[in-house]
Design a protein around this motif. Structure first.
Motif, PDB file in Angstrom:
ATOM      1  N   VAL A 128       0.854  -1.183   0.000  1.00  0.00           N
ATOM      2  CA  VAL A 128       0.000   0.000   0.000  1.00  0.00           C
ATOM      3  C   VAL A 128       0.891   1.235   0.000  1.00  0.00           C
ATOM      4  CG1 VAL A 128      -1.936   1.180   1.119  1.00  0.00           C
ATOM      5  CG2 VAL A 128      -1.643  -1.293   1.419  1.00  0.00           C
ATOM      6  N   LEU A 129       0.525   2.214  -0.812  1.00  0.00           N
ATOM      7  CA  LEU A 129       1.233   3.487  -0.775  1.00  0.00           C
ATOM      8  C   LEU A 129       0.230   4.622  -0.735  1.00  0.00           C
ATOM      9  CD1 LEU A 129       1.201   5.161  -3.742  1.00  0.00           C
ATOM     10  CD2 LEU A 129       2.663   3.259  -4.395  1.00  0.00           C
ATOM     11  N   TRP A 130       0.703   5.747  -0.190  1.00  0.00           N
ATOM     12  CA  TRP A 130      -0.090   6.959  -0.130  1.00  0.00           C
ATOM     13  C   TRP A 130       0.675   8.063  -0.837  1.00  0.00           C
ATOM     14  CZ3 TRP A 130      -0.043   3.261   3.504  1.00  0.00           C
ATOM     15  CH2 TRP A 130      -1.265   2.859   4.087  1.00  0.00           C
ATOM     16  N   THR A 131      -0.028   8.854  -1.632  1.00  0.00           N
ATOM     17  CA  THR A 131       0.583   9.952  -2.362  1.00  0.00           C
ATOM     18  C   THR A 131      -0.299  11.186  -2.256  1.00  0.00           C
ATOM     19  OG1 THR A 131       1.357  10.708  -4.542  1.00  0.00           O
ATOM     20  CG2 THR A 131      -0.502   9.191  -4.515  1.00  0.00           C
ATOM     21  N   THR A 132       0.317  12.349  -2.371  1.00  0.00           N
ATOM     22  CA  THR A 132      -0.452  13.603  -2.360  1.00  0.00           C
ATOM     23  C   THR A 132      -0.824  14.059  -3.760  1.00  0.00           C
ATOM     24  OG1 THR A 132       1.623  14.842  -2.328  1.00  0.00           O
ATOM     25  CG2 THR A 132       0.588  14.384  -0.192  1.00  0.00           C
ATOM     26  N   SER A 133      -0.434  13.288  -4.780  1.00  0.00           N
ATOM     27  CA  SER A 133      -0.701  13.665  -6.171  1.00  0.00           C
ATOM     28  C   SER A 133      -2.113  13.248  -6.567  1.00  0.00           C
ATOM     29  CB  SER A 133       0.328  13.018  -7.106  1.00  0.00           C
ATOM     30  OG  SER A 133       1.616  13.499  -6.821  1.00  0.00           O
ATOM     31  N   ALA A 134      -2.977  14.229  -6.757  1.00  0.00           N
ATOM     32  CA  ALA A 134      -4.372  13.937  -7.068  1.00  0.00           C
ATOM     33  C   ALA A 134      -4.556  13.394  -8.476  1.00  0.00           C
ATOM     34  CB  ALA A 134      -5.216  15.202  -6.881  1.00  0.00           C
ATOM     35  N   ASP A 135      -3.601  13.691  -9.359  1.00  0.00           N
ATOM     36  CA  ASP A 135      -3.755  13.308 -10.763  1.00  0.00           C
ATOM     37  C   ASP A 135      -2.834  12.163 -11.152  1.00  0.00           C
ATOM     38  OD1 ASP A 135      -1.479  14.767 -10.379  1.00  0.00           O
ATOM     39  OD2 ASP A 135      -1.885  16.264 -11.923  1.00  0.00           O
TER      40      ASP A 135
END
Length: 283
Positions: free
Chosen positions: A215-222
């Motif tokens: 699992v990863l989390w990113t702040t990139s909405a696109d």
């Protein structure tokens, strides 16, 4: 001037890696940025440049000359590791100097340039030669534990061009670390252990490997997250879903036959790469 540029642009740490010159700052922060000891070990083999960054070292390693490029990489990595430093194999496609077999001769290396902002580095390869990501994939398939970094290789910090200075600007690529603290020792330990991700834009705020799931989390909405397995096989393509604090999550659950899984986060600003996580011990 170099340190100040990175401080003003919000970086937590930086390394100045000049050719065969060991730069070690005082054992403290320079303002609010951590400056790591560094050197670009600069060698030549059969007319090709072979460069390995020495990070977190105590004294100068280079220069040296060799007949075989594999011997140059191996020697530099051994010298760096002898100082308990972190060995980063630089820009394999700079003048098409290194192939996967050359890098494989130095299993002690911990990091590899996936992206390099120098204008003479062919990170994406060309029609006849592989990208650095493809070289890295070949090494991973052979059991390598190299983790990815992206670097500026910045030379130009003035608006006025300087004669003989490549126009590689700062801010084109960077490495994030998952460290226990924001001090030099913690950052060096994270680099040495490969707790990194490489990026040209997307930020990876968290990575979790638990049970049969990555699992990863990113702040990139696109962004689009592509989970990749052995031989570069596309395992899944996921659009991250929204969560608290602006983070978006993407996950991949093992189907059972993968030997490794890594993620590439593609966004309009450029990609980011996570390390490869193995599903079983390397023999």
């Amino acid at each position: 001037r170099v340190i100040d540029w990175y401080r003003r642009h919000g970086y937590d740490f930086v390394a100045i890696t000049d050719h065969n010159r060991h730069y070690a700052p005082p054992p403290a922060r320079e303002g609010d940025i951590v400056v790591l000891p560094g050197e670009e070990v600069t060698m030549a083999a059969r007319g090709k440049p072979v460069h390995v960054n020495a990070l977190c070292t105590t004294h100068t390693v280079g220069p040296a000359h060799f007949e075989r490029r594999a011997d140059a990489v191996s020697w530099a990595v051994d010298q760096i590791r002898a100082q308990r430093g972190v060995a980063l194999v630089n820009h394999p496609n700079f003048e098409w100097a290194l192939e996967a077999r050359d890098i494989a001769a130095a299993p002690g290396a911990q990091l590899i340039d996936i992206f390099n902002g120098h204008p003479h580095v062919h990170s994406a390869g060309d029609g006849k030669r592989p990208s650095v990501e493809a070289i890295w994939q070949t090494l991973l398939d052979q059991g390598s534990v190299l983790s990815p970094v992206a670097v500026d290789d910045a030379h130009a910090f003035t608006l006025v061009p300087l004669s003989g200075v490549p126009r590689s600007r700062p801010g084109t690529g960077w490495v994030g670390v998952f460290a226990d603290g924001r001090d030099a020792r913690s950052i060096c330990d994270a680099l040495a252990a490969g707790r990194t991700y490489a990026s040209q834009g997307p930020e990876v705020t968290r990575l979790r490997v638990q049970g049969d799931e990555l699992v990863l989390w990113t702040t990139s909405a696109d962004a689009v997250v592509r989970f990749i397995g052995p031989a570069g096989e596309l395992l899944a393509e996921v659009s991250p879903q929204g969560g608290d604090g602006g983070e978006r999550m993407a996950s991949y659950r093992l189907r059972g036959d993968e030997l490794l899984v890594r993620a590439r986060i593609d966004s309009p600003r450029g990609p980011a790469w996570t390390p490869a996580f193995r599903t079983r011990a390397t023999e």
